[in-house]
Design a protein around this motif. Structure first.
Motif, PDB file in Angstrom:
ATOM      1  N   LYS A   1       0.835  -1.206   0.000  1.00 38.99           N
ATOM      2  CA  LYS A   1       0.000   0.000   0.000  1.00 38.99           C
ATOM      3  C   LYS A   1       0.868   1.254   0.000  1.00 38.99           C
ATOM      4  N   LEU A   2       1.878   1.269   0.868  1.00 37.11           N
ATOM      5  CA  LEU A   2       2.760   2.429   0.965  1.00 37.11           C
ATOM      6  C   LEU A   2       3.550   2.615  -0.325  1.00 37.11           C
ATOM      7  N   ALA A   3       4.087   1.523  -0.865  1.00 40.52           N
ATOM      8  CA  ALA A   3       4.857   1.617  -2.105  1.00 40.52           C
ATOM      9  C   ALA A   3       3.979   2.095  -3.252  1.00 40.52           C
ATOM     10  N   GLU A   4       2.743   1.599  -3.309  1.00 46.09           N
ATOM     11  CA  GLU A   4       1.857   1.975  -4.408  1.00 46.09           C
ATOM     12  C   GLU A   4       1.488   3.448  -4.362  1.00 46.09           C
ATOM     13  N   ILE A   5       1.133   3.969  -3.191  1.00 45.98           N
ATOM     14  CA  ILE A   5       0.693   5.357  -3.111  1.00 45.98           C
ATOM     15  C   ILE A   5       1.860   6.308  -3.394  1.00 45.98           C
ATOM     16  N   LYS A   6       3.083   5.924  -3.039  1.00 49.00           N
ATOM     17  CA  LYS A   6       4.239   6.752  -3.364  1.00 49.00           C
ATOM     18  C   LYS A   6       4.467   6.795  -4.872  1.00 49.00           C
ATOM     19  N   HIS A   7       4.431   5.635  -5.516  1.00 52.85           N
ATOM     20  CA  HIS A   7       4.592   5.587  -6.974  1.00 52.85           C
ATOM     21  C   HIS A   7       3.441   6.304  -7.672  1.00 52.85           C
ATOM     22  N   ALA A   8       2.232   6.186  -7.120  1.00 61.46           N
ATOM     23  CA  ALA A   8       1.074   6.844  -7.721  1.00 61.46           C
ATOM     24  C   ALA A   8       1.223   8.355  -7.706  1.00 61.46           C
ATOM     25  N   ARG A   9       1.713   8.897  -6.625  1.00 57.22           N
ATOM     26  CA  ARG A   9       1.887  10.349  -6.527  1.00 57.22           C
ATOM     27  C   ARG A   9       2.955  10.837  -7.503  1.00 57.22           C
ATOM     28  N   ILE A  10       4.027  10.092  -7.639  1.00 59.74           N
ATOM     29  CA  ILE A  10       5.061  10.468  -8.603  1.00 59.74           C
ATOM     30  C   ILE A  10       4.502  10.418 -10.023  1.00 59.74           C
ATOM     31  N   ALA A  11       3.694   9.390 -10.323  1.00 59.45           N
ATOM     32  CA  ALA A  11       3.117   9.254 -11.667  1.00 59.45           C
ATOM     33  C   ALA A  11       2.154  10.395 -11.974  1.00 59.45           C
ATOM     34  N   MET A  12       1.378  10.844 -10.985  1.00 59.21           N
ATOM     35  CA  MET A  12       0.456  11.952 -11.222  1.00 59.21           C
ATOM     36  C   MET A  12       1.214  13.242 -11.494  1.00 59.21           C
ATOM     37  N   LEU A  13       2.305  13.464 -10.782  1.00 55.77           N
ATOM     38  CA  LEU A  13       3.140  14.634 -11.061  1.00 55.77           C
ATOM     39  C   LEU A  13       3.758  14.534 -12.457  1.00 55.77           C
ATOM     40  N   ALA A  14       4.166  13.320 -12.838  1.00 51.09           N
ATOM     41  CA  ALA A  14       4.739  13.128 -14.173  1.00 51.09           C
ATOM     42  C   ALA A  14       3.709  13.441 -15.252  1.00 51.09           C
ATOM     43  N   MET A  15       2.460  12.990 -15.063  1.00 55.27           N
ATOM     44  CA  MET A  15       1.423  13.271 -16.053  1.00 55.27           C
ATOM     45  C   MET A  15       1.142  14.769 -16.149  1.00 55.27           C
ATOM     46  N   LEU A  16       1.202  15.474 -15.039  1.00 55.14           N
ATOM     47  CA  LEU A  16       1.013  16.924 -15.070  1.00 55.14           C
ATOM     48  C   LEU A  16       2.098  17.578 -15.925  1.00 55.14           C
ATOM     49  N   ILE A  17       3.323  17.107 -15.780  1.00 53.62           N
ATOM     50  CA  ILE A  17       4.424  17.630 -16.604  1.00 53.62           C
ATOM     51  C   ILE A  17       4.203  17.276 -18.073  1.00 53.62           C
ATOM     52  N   PHE A  18       3.718  16.062 -18.334  1.00 55.45           N
ATOM     53  CA  PHE A  18       3.471  15.643 -19.723  1.00 55.45           C
ATOM     54  C   PHE A  18       2.431  16.543 -20.389  1.00 55.45           C
ATOM     55  N   TYR A  19       1.415  16.936 -19.628  1.00 57.62           N
ATOM     56  CA  TYR A  19       0.377  17.813 -20.180  1.00 57.62           C
ATOM     57  C   TYR A  19       0.958  19.179 -20.548  1.00 57.62           C
ATOM     58  N   PHE A  20       1.798  19.723 -19.680  1.00 55.59           N
ATOM     59  CA  PHE A  20       2.433  21.008 -19.986  1.00 55.59           C
ATOM     60  C   PHE A  20       3.323  20.887 -21.222  1.00 55.59           C
TER      61      PHE A  20
END
Length: 261
Positions: free
Chosen positions: A228-247
């Motif tokens: 659970k902890l590993a997944e939520i950490k990776h999930a947050r990094i992925a959401m930040l990455a997608m925000l950068i991809f959109y820009f």
């Protein structure tokens, strides 16, 4: 009286900031010590109470101790995976909203992780920017933006509506009519009993967070908590990455292009 004094002294030592950590734990221990001392003085059975020290809460700004609810909000007790007390807008004050926001964060994070992998692999394989892939003439079946949007709204609307209903009425969607491709509804049942982490033979086929014993999936609580902890950490990094991809897409750039690949 000697035993009462000893109990109070032991509990007072445990309730120091060095050992107990949180303010709530110290208040609880102090109240327990006072109650035990009073009952011993009144002639009640003399017993030594041993209380385990509570683990200190983690902070998203460890070096700062002040700041009140901005640094250490009282409605976040550290029980959620990846909870470091970050809620500057107070969105999780209501327990019901906190539960929904965690569900939303988890689902968005999972989609973001899948999207990041798909964007890199798709462009590396086809050479087409991810924001143009659906309408590219060389695609197997190119679609217009309107067709893609309509199809996504239809399919995602069906899936998300079922998830919404299941969130407020758990296990209600694990029935035969709701899963026509499955011969048995138990494949889609919640094997862990924890919302958002169904586990089971279908959702955990490799047994990362459980084992099969006589055909029955048995979750491993310790493994599940670590995942659970590993997944939520990776999930947050992925959401930040997608925000950068959109820009980047707004400027006509791709992640691989930004990396010079």
């Amino acid at each position: 009286m000697v035993m009462a004094s000893t109990s109070a002294a032991v509990l007072q030592g445990i309730s120091t900031p060095f050992l107990s950590g949180s303010r709530a734990a110290r208040n609880l221990l102090n109240a327990t010590a006072g109650g035990r001392a009073s009952s011993a003085a009144a002639g009640s059975p003399r017993r030594l109470l041993v209380v385990a020290a509570a683990a200190p809460k983690k902070s998203w700004i460890p070096a700062v101790k002040g700041g009140g609810n901005f640094i250490d909000p009282e409605w976040l007790d550290g029980s959620l995976p990846g909870d470091y007390g970050f809620d500057p807008l107070g969105l999780g004050k209501d327990p019901a909203f906190l539960r929904w926001y965690r569900e939303a964060e988890l689902i968005h994070g999972r989609w973001a992780m899948a999207a990041v992998v798909g964007i890199f692999v798709g462009q590396a394989w086809s050479g087409v920017p991810w924001f143009e892939a659906g309408a590219d003439p060389g695609a197997i079946a190119p679609f217009s933006f309107g067709s893609l949007l309509g199809t996504q709204l239809l399919l995602m609307g069906w899936v998300e509506s079922k998830r919404w209903v299941d969130f407020f009425n758990p296990e209600s969607q694990s029935v035969d009519w709701a899963t026509p491709w499955s011969r048995t509804a138990e494949n889609f049942a919640n094997a862990t009993g924890d919302q958002g982490y169904p586990g089971g033979k279908f959702f955990d086929p490799l047994g990362f967070a459980g084992t099969l014993q006589d055909g029955v999936y048995v979750p491993d609580v310790e493994k599940l908590e670590r995942l659970k902890l590993a997944e939520i950490k990776h999930a947050r990094i992925a959401m930040l990455a997608m925000l950068i991809f959109y820009f980047e897409a707004g400027q006509g750039k791709t992640p691989l292009g930004a990396l010079g690949l």
